[in-house]
Design a protein around this motif. Structure first.
Motif, PDB file in Angstrom:
ATOM      1  N   VAL A 255     -22.024  11.898   2.713  1.00 49.00           N
ATOM      2  CA  VAL A 255     -21.502  12.288   4.025  1.00 49.00           C
ATOM      3  C   VAL A 255     -21.338  11.076   4.936  1.00 49.00           C
ATOM      4  O   VAL A 255     -20.537  11.089   5.874  1.00 49.00           O
ATOM      5  CB  VAL A 255     -22.426  13.352   4.670  1.00 49.00           C
ATOM      6  CG1 VAL A 255     -23.746  12.739   5.081  1.00 49.00           C
ATOM      7  CG2 VAL A 255     -21.755  14.017   5.868  1.00 49.00           C
ATOM      8  N   ILE A 256     -22.081   9.991   4.661  1.00 48.74           N
ATOM      9  CA  ILE A 256     -21.976   8.792   5.509  1.00 48.74           C
ATOM     10  C   ILE A 256     -20.919   7.817   4.987  1.00 48.74           C
ATOM     11  O   ILE A 256     -20.772   6.723   5.515  1.00 48.74           O
ATOM     12  CB  ILE A 256     -23.324   8.050   5.596  1.00 48.74           C
ATOM     13  CG1 ILE A 256     -23.747   7.514   4.218  1.00 48.74           C
ATOM     14  CG2 ILE A 256     -24.393   8.918   6.199  1.00 48.74           C
ATOM     15  CD1 ILE A 256     -24.601   6.287   4.275  1.00 48.74           C
ATOM     16  N   GLU A 257     -20.170   8.229   3.955  1.00 55.93           N
ATOM     17  CA  GLU A 257     -19.185   7.316   3.349  1.00 55.93           C
ATOM     18  C   GLU A 257     -18.167   6.829   4.370  1.00 55.93           C
ATOM     19  O   GLU A 257     -17.708   5.687   4.324  1.00 55.93           O
ATOM     20  CB  GLU A 257     -18.479   8.028   2.196  1.00 55.93           C
ATOM     21  CG  GLU A 257     -17.446   7.193   1.473  1.00 55.93           C
ATOM     22  CD  GLU A 257     -16.740   7.979   0.386  1.00 55.93           C
ATOM     23  OE1 GLU A 257     -15.654   7.544  -0.031  1.00 55.93           O
ATOM     24  OE2 GLU A 257     -17.256   9.019  -0.039  1.00 55.93           O
ATOM     25  N   VAL A 258     -17.775   7.695   5.282  1.00 55.97           N
ATOM     26  CA  VAL A 258     -16.809   7.320   6.318  1.00 55.97           C
ATOM     27  C   VAL A 258     -17.312   7.794   7.667  1.00 55.97           C
ATOM     28  O   VAL A 258     -18.066   8.762   7.761  1.00 55.97           O
ATOM     29  CB  VAL A 258     -15.415   7.941   6.043  1.00 55.97           C
ATOM     30  CG1 VAL A 258     -14.801   7.351   4.794  1.00 55.97           C
ATOM     31  CG2 VAL A 258     -15.499   9.458   5.918  1.00 55.97           C
ATOM     32  N   GLN A 280     -15.729   4.953  -3.905  1.00 57.52           N
ATOM     33  CA  GLN A 280     -16.866   5.451  -3.135  1.00 57.52           C
ATOM     34  C   GLN A 280     -17.915   4.375  -2.923  1.00 57.52           C
ATOM     35  O   GLN A 280     -18.455   4.216  -1.826  1.00 57.52           O
ATOM     36  CB  GLN A 280     -17.496   6.640  -3.862  1.00 57.52           C
ATOM     37  CG  GLN A 280     -16.996   7.986  -3.387  1.00 57.52           C
ATOM     38  CD  GLN A 280     -17.868   9.102  -3.909  1.00 57.52           C
ATOM     39  OE1 GLN A 280     -18.344   9.060  -5.031  1.00 57.52           O
ATOM     40  NE2 GLN A 280     -18.071  10.122  -3.107  1.00 57.52           N
ATOM     41  N   LEU A 281     -18.209   3.619  -3.975  1.00 58.19           N
ATOM     42  CA  LEU A 281     -19.220   2.562  -3.861  1.00 58.19           C
ATOM     43  C   LEU A 281     -18.792   1.515  -2.834  1.00 58.19           C
ATOM     44  O   LEU A 281     -19.598   1.052  -2.023  1.00 58.19           O
ATOM     45  CB  LEU A 281     -19.459   1.913  -5.223  1.00 58.19           C
ATOM     46  CG  LEU A 281     -20.192   2.777  -6.257  1.00 58.19           C
ATOM     47  CD1 LEU A 281     -20.160   2.106  -7.626  1.00 58.19           C
ATOM     48  CD2 LEU A 281     -21.630   3.033  -5.830  1.00 58.19           C
ATOM     49  N   HIS A 282     -17.502   1.142  -2.857  1.00 57.95           N
ATOM     50  CA  HIS A 282     -17.013   0.141  -1.903  1.00 57.95           C
ATOM     51  C   HIS A 282     -17.083   0.677  -0.470  1.00 57.95           C
ATOM     52  O   HIS A 282     -17.461  -0.045   0.461  1.00 57.95           O
ATOM     53  CB  HIS A 282     -15.588  -0.253  -2.262  1.00 57.95           C
ATOM     54  CG  HIS A 282     -15.017  -1.317  -1.373  1.00 57.95           C
ATOM     55  ND1 HIS A 282     -15.565  -2.579  -1.273  1.00 57.95           N
ATOM     56  CD2 HIS A 282     -13.958  -1.299  -0.521  1.00 57.95           C
ATOM     57  CE1 HIS A 282     -14.858  -3.301  -0.408  1.00 57.95           C
ATOM     58  NE2 HIS A 282     -13.884  -2.542   0.063  1.00 57.95           N
ATOM     59  N   GLN A 283     -16.726   1.948  -0.295  1.00 53.13           N
ATOM     60  CA  GLN A 283     -16.788   2.548   1.041  1.00 53.13           C
ATOM     61  C   GLN A 283     -18.231   2.604   1.542  1.00 53.13           C
ATOM     62  O   GLN A 283     -18.512   2.295   2.704  1.00 53.13           O
ATOM     63  CB  GLN A 283     -16.204   3.970   0.998  1.00 53.13           C
ATOM     64  CG  GLN A 283     -14.707   4.024   0.846  1.00 53.13           C
ATOM     65  CD  GLN A 283     -13.997   3.695   2.142  1.00 53.13           C
ATOM     66  OE1 GLN A 283     -14.577   3.773   3.224  1.00 53.13           O
ATOM     67  NE2 GLN A 283     -12.741   3.310   2.050  1.00 53.13           N
TER      68      GLN A 283
END
Length: 405
Positions: A255-258, A280-283
């Motif tokens: 949920v904190i990815e963006v 996802q890992l990079h974000q």
């Protein structure tokens, strides 16, 4: 119509570029929509646009009350609302625009082809601008074939610090927790990301709630929890405590990815990173490295890594360049189907080969553009031949898939 990818690192200024594009569209008399993957990010975009835009900006999400929703839908239908920001609620059937001129899709990798098409289809000839730090493989394929234009913001955001990325087996958890404790004593703040909310027998990965309980035993009330199943008020309160420095560790799902910006946070722990995709890992890693302190990203993996998972994690350790990461993702997973809905995997061409025919691709793209410029309805003998080929190769839905980006 425009189909353009805007690629740039987190915080590089993609939202400002999108804002200027939307204002140009509104100035021309049309409407613009900005689609975000989460309500948290949509509300952040709303706050930014309300500061920057001299025209009304509305929010449309699934959590709006019925009366508020009716007002927004009416404003979009009669054109009195020129700019709308929202989540998946924007492209539902009940939403009708007076004249949608530009659709902006933020964090493009979080949406499917059909979802992106559904938003673009809200207007008669809607321009499409998709934004991401790490383009999905299908997008790279579209740009490779010349169907999507690409703009890149190469400059790093001001003050952005390099992030030291390291790999650790999950079996060394005690050492990792001890390292986190040392970072906290030096004034650091830590994100700890787990991929699931509840325990699952099928997948031996730690749940956010279980990890929260374990860390709370060690660090007490300085640990907070955020995940997608919480009421938005509880989740927002946890994020606010972490941002204010009242908590040292934020345990969460993706949920904190963006949409989360805490410059003081300088440590990212991603548990079972081998279960995540490169984008996802990079974000997630992009949540740290925003302040003056040295930043770290700890990728925790299972004891037995597949060759593909090992390569993915090695790429993250080697580079912070989102476009290079996306390019490696393209090589590992394939580019999907340019004329279909697959976003990764082998495209299944019948004749062409992307590597073997690399020199022919620009020529073919220019020739197709010339044909459409001179015969947009494919009515000449050559146009009719192209129609037959599209039918023979079962690409009748080609244009529909291409315009989705």
């Amino acid at each position: 119509r425009m189909l353009r990818l805007l690629q740039g690192d987190v915080g590089a200024g993609k939202t400002l570029v999108a804002t200027l594009a939307m204002l140009r569209v509104v100035e021309a008399g049309a409407q613009a929509a900005l689609l975000a993957p989460t309500e948290l990010l949509a509300r952040q975009h709303l706050a930014t646009l309300e500061k920057l835009c001299p025209v009304p900006v509305a929010l449309l999400t699934g959590s709006l009350r019925a009366a508020e929703r009716r007002l927004v839908l009416a404003g979009l239908a009669d054109g009195s609302i020129p700019i709308v920001v929202g989540t998946h609620a924007i492209f539902q059937k009940s939403v009708a625009f007076h004249d949608l001129g530009l659709a902006v899709i933020d964090e493009q990798h979080r949406f499917g082809v059909e979802q992106r098409f559904a938003l673009g289809a809200k207007g008669s000839a809607t321009d499409m601008l998709v934004m991401t730090a790490t383009p999905i493989p299908r997008t790279l394929l579209l740009s490779h074939w010349g169907e999507m234009s690409v703009s890149r913001i190469l400059a790093k955001p001001a003050g952005r610090q390099p992030i030291r990325t390291t790999l650790h087996p999950v079996g060394r958890m005690e050492e990792i927790v001890a390292a986190v404790a040392r970072m906290i004593r030096r004034g650091g703040r830590v994100y700890w990301v787990c991929p699931l909310v509840a325990e699952s027998e099928a997948m031996d990965i730690a749940a956010a709630e279980a990890r929260f309980a374990a860390l709370a035993e060690r660090f007490g009330a300085r640990v907070v929890l955020a995940h997608g199943r919480q009421p938005i008020e509880i989740r927002a309160a946890a994020l606010e405590r972490f941002a204010r420095g009242e908590a040292d560790i934020l345990v969460s799902t993706t949920v904190i990815e963006v949409g989360v910006d805490v410059p003081e946070a300088n440590v990212m722990v991603i548990e079972r990173a081998d279960r995540f995709g490169l984008a996802q890992l990079h974000q997630l890693r992009g949540r740290v490295g925003r302040g003056a302190a040295a930043s770290f990203c700890l990728l925790l993996h299972g004891d037995e890594l597949s060759q593909a998972a090992r390569r993915r994690l090695a790429i993250l350790r080697e580079t912070e360049d989102g476009f290079r990461i996306a390019d490696e993702d393209f090589r590992l997973r394939g580019g999907g189907d340019i004329l279909g809905a697959k976003q990764s995997g082998l495209p299944g061409y019948l004749l062409a080969d992307a590597e073997r025919d690399e020199d022919l691709i620009p020529m073919a793209q220019k020739d197709a553009t010339l044909l459409l410029d001179t015969d947009p309805h494919l009515e000449t003998p050559r146009g009719r031949a192209a129609r037959v080929l599209l039918h023979l190769f079962e690409q009748d839905r080609a244009i529909r898939a291409l315009v989705a980006g």
